[in-house]
Motif scaffolding. Structure first.
Motif, PDB file in Angstrom:
ATOM      1  N   LEU A  70       0.813  -1.213   0.000  1.00 59.80           N
ATOM      2  CA  LEU A  70       0.000   0.000   0.000  1.00 59.80           C
ATOM      3  C   LEU A  70       0.850   1.268   0.000  1.00 59.80           C
ATOM      4  N   ASP A  71       2.095   1.163   0.459  1.00 64.17           N
ATOM      5  CA  ASP A  71       2.942   2.346   0.636  1.00 64.17           C
ATOM      6  C   ASP A  71       4.174   2.363  -0.260  1.00 64.17           C
ATOM      7  N   ALA A 131      -8.020  -2.017   3.846  1.00 63.96           N
ATOM      8  CA  ALA A 131      -6.726  -2.222   3.191  1.00 63.96           C
ATOM      9  C   ALA A 131      -6.895  -2.916   1.850  1.00 63.96           C
ATOM     10  N   ARG A 132      -7.853  -3.842   1.755  1.00 66.36           N
ATOM     11  CA  ARG A 132      -8.091  -4.504   0.459  1.00 66.36           C
ATOM     12  C   ARG A 132      -8.632  -3.510  -0.559  1.00 66.36           C
ATOM     13  N   ASP A 133      -9.533  -2.640  -0.126  1.00 60.97           N
ATOM     14  CA  ASP A 133     -10.029  -1.609  -1.035  1.00 60.97           C
ATOM     15  C   ASP A 133      -8.889  -0.731  -1.533  1.00 60.97           C
ATOM     16  N   ALA A 134      -8.008  -0.346  -0.614  1.00 64.63           N
ATOM     17  CA  ALA A 134      -6.859   0.483  -0.990  1.00 64.63           C
ATOM     18  C   ALA A 134      -5.912  -0.278  -1.909  1.00 64.63           C
ATOM     19  N   PHE A 135      -5.801  -1.585  -1.701  1.00 66.12           N
ATOM     20  CA  PHE A 135      -4.938  -2.404  -2.549  1.00 66.12           C
ATOM     21  C   PHE A 135      -5.414  -2.388  -3.999  1.00 66.12           C
ATOM     22  N   TRP A 136      -6.727  -2.627  -4.213  1.00 67.44           N
ATOM     23  CA  TRP A 136      -7.225  -2.657  -5.587  1.00 67.44           C
ATOM     24  C   TRP A 136      -7.087  -1.294  -6.259  1.00 67.44           C
ATOM     25  N   THR A 137      -7.292  -0.234  -5.484  1.00 66.18           N
ATOM     26  CA  THR A 137      -7.107   1.113  -6.044  1.00 66.18           C
ATOM     27  C   THR A 137      -5.652   1.328  -6.441  1.00 66.18           C
ATOM     28  N   ARG A 138      -4.752   0.893  -5.581  1.00 62.22           N
ATOM     29  CA  ARG A 138      -3.320   1.056  -5.869  1.00 62.22           C
ATOM     30  C   ARG A 138      -2.913   0.282  -7.118  1.00 62.22           C
ATOM     31  N   MET A 139      -3.376  -0.949  -7.233  1.00 59.95           N
ATOM     32  CA  MET A 139      -2.995  -1.758  -8.374  1.00 59.95           C
ATOM     33  C   MET A 139      -3.581  -1.209  -9.669  1.00 59.95           C
TER      34      MET A 139
END
Length: 250
Positions: free
Chosen positions: A101-102, A125-133
């Motif tokens: 994430l970081d 954190a999973r939501d942030a993961f998909w956004t990051r990817m």
């Protein structure tokens, strides 16, 4: 008091793969062709541990830039050693110590491996993961995800022997058990035994708590407007960065 699971796996993990059985060892069953990585772009190995999958990724794509993401310092030290020992990898492999994430990542990456990681991320954190990817993957690039979600068992999984291996006078054993921990989590206990000529001389017990997820939940969280979902086989799903909507079964 339980020992650190990452430290124990750093010590015992490679040995407990021996002897390697190509029929069952996960490194020999990765569906590279179906995943269709974009090999002329940077490729990411997320939570790559000691680097076994990183080496497999680099071997499969011998001219690709490799980004190996591993926050745990002990397993990352083994990862660094694997890369350092391979001259053909050193110039094109970057080891990154931050969480996915970081961490710094370049744009337009050609794909990512996500093996046995997703259940350590909470919902936000999973939501942030998909956004990051979605931000770092090129259109058409896959996230090759193992279908392992750390689901909460209906009944406790009693302690049982998972794997054993020998080295010198020692036999190494891994014993596994799991119990529901409440709040949608599962408590996982691994016990590593060292036997010398049949007599136990050491025991290392680790305990970890992961989110008990299931595939329906994980797939429902993937933003379909940014990704499509391809069921490759019983072990893997490709989550592909593209605008095509829907779900494709192979």
């Amino acid at each position: 008091m339980a020992d650190d699971d990452n430290a124990a796996w750093a010590e015992f993990g490679d040995t407990l793969r021996l002897p390697i059985d190509e029929e069952s060892d996960y490194l020999f069953g990765i569906p590279w062709e179906q995943a269709a990585f974009i090999g002329d772009r940077p490729l990411i190995d997320i939570g790559c541990g000691s680097g076994l999958t990183t080496v497999a990724l680099a071997d499969r794509f011998p001219s690709a830039e490799i980004l190996a993401v591993e926050p745990d310092p002990l397993t990352r030290s083994l990862l660094m050693l694997r890369v350092a020992e391979r001259a053909e990898m050193r110039s094109r492999t970057t080891v990154l110590a931050e969480s996915i994430l970081d961490v710094w990542l370049p744009p337009n990456c050609g794909g990512a491996l996500l093996f046995n990681v997703i259940y350590f991320l909470g919902g936000r954190a999973r939501d942030a993961f998909w956004t990051r990817m979605a931000d770092v993957l090129a259109p058409g690039a896959p996230i090759l995800m193992s279908r392992s979600y750390g689901g909460v068992p209906n009944e406790p999984v009693e302690r049982h022997l998972v794997k054993s291996a020998t080295m010198g006078h020692h036999e190494y054993q891994r014993w596994f058990e799991a119990h529901p921990a409440g709040d949608g989590r599962v408590e996982i206990t691994n016990t590593y035994l060292v036997l010398r000529d049949g007599e136990q001389v050491r025991s290392v017990r680790t305990r970890d708590t992961a989110f008990g997820l299931d595939e329906e939940l994980i797939l429902s969280e993937i933003p379909i407007g940014k990704f499509s979902i391809e069921e490759i086989d019983e072990k893997y799903i490709a989550v592909r960065r593209q605008q095509d909507l829907g779900r494709v079964r192979r």
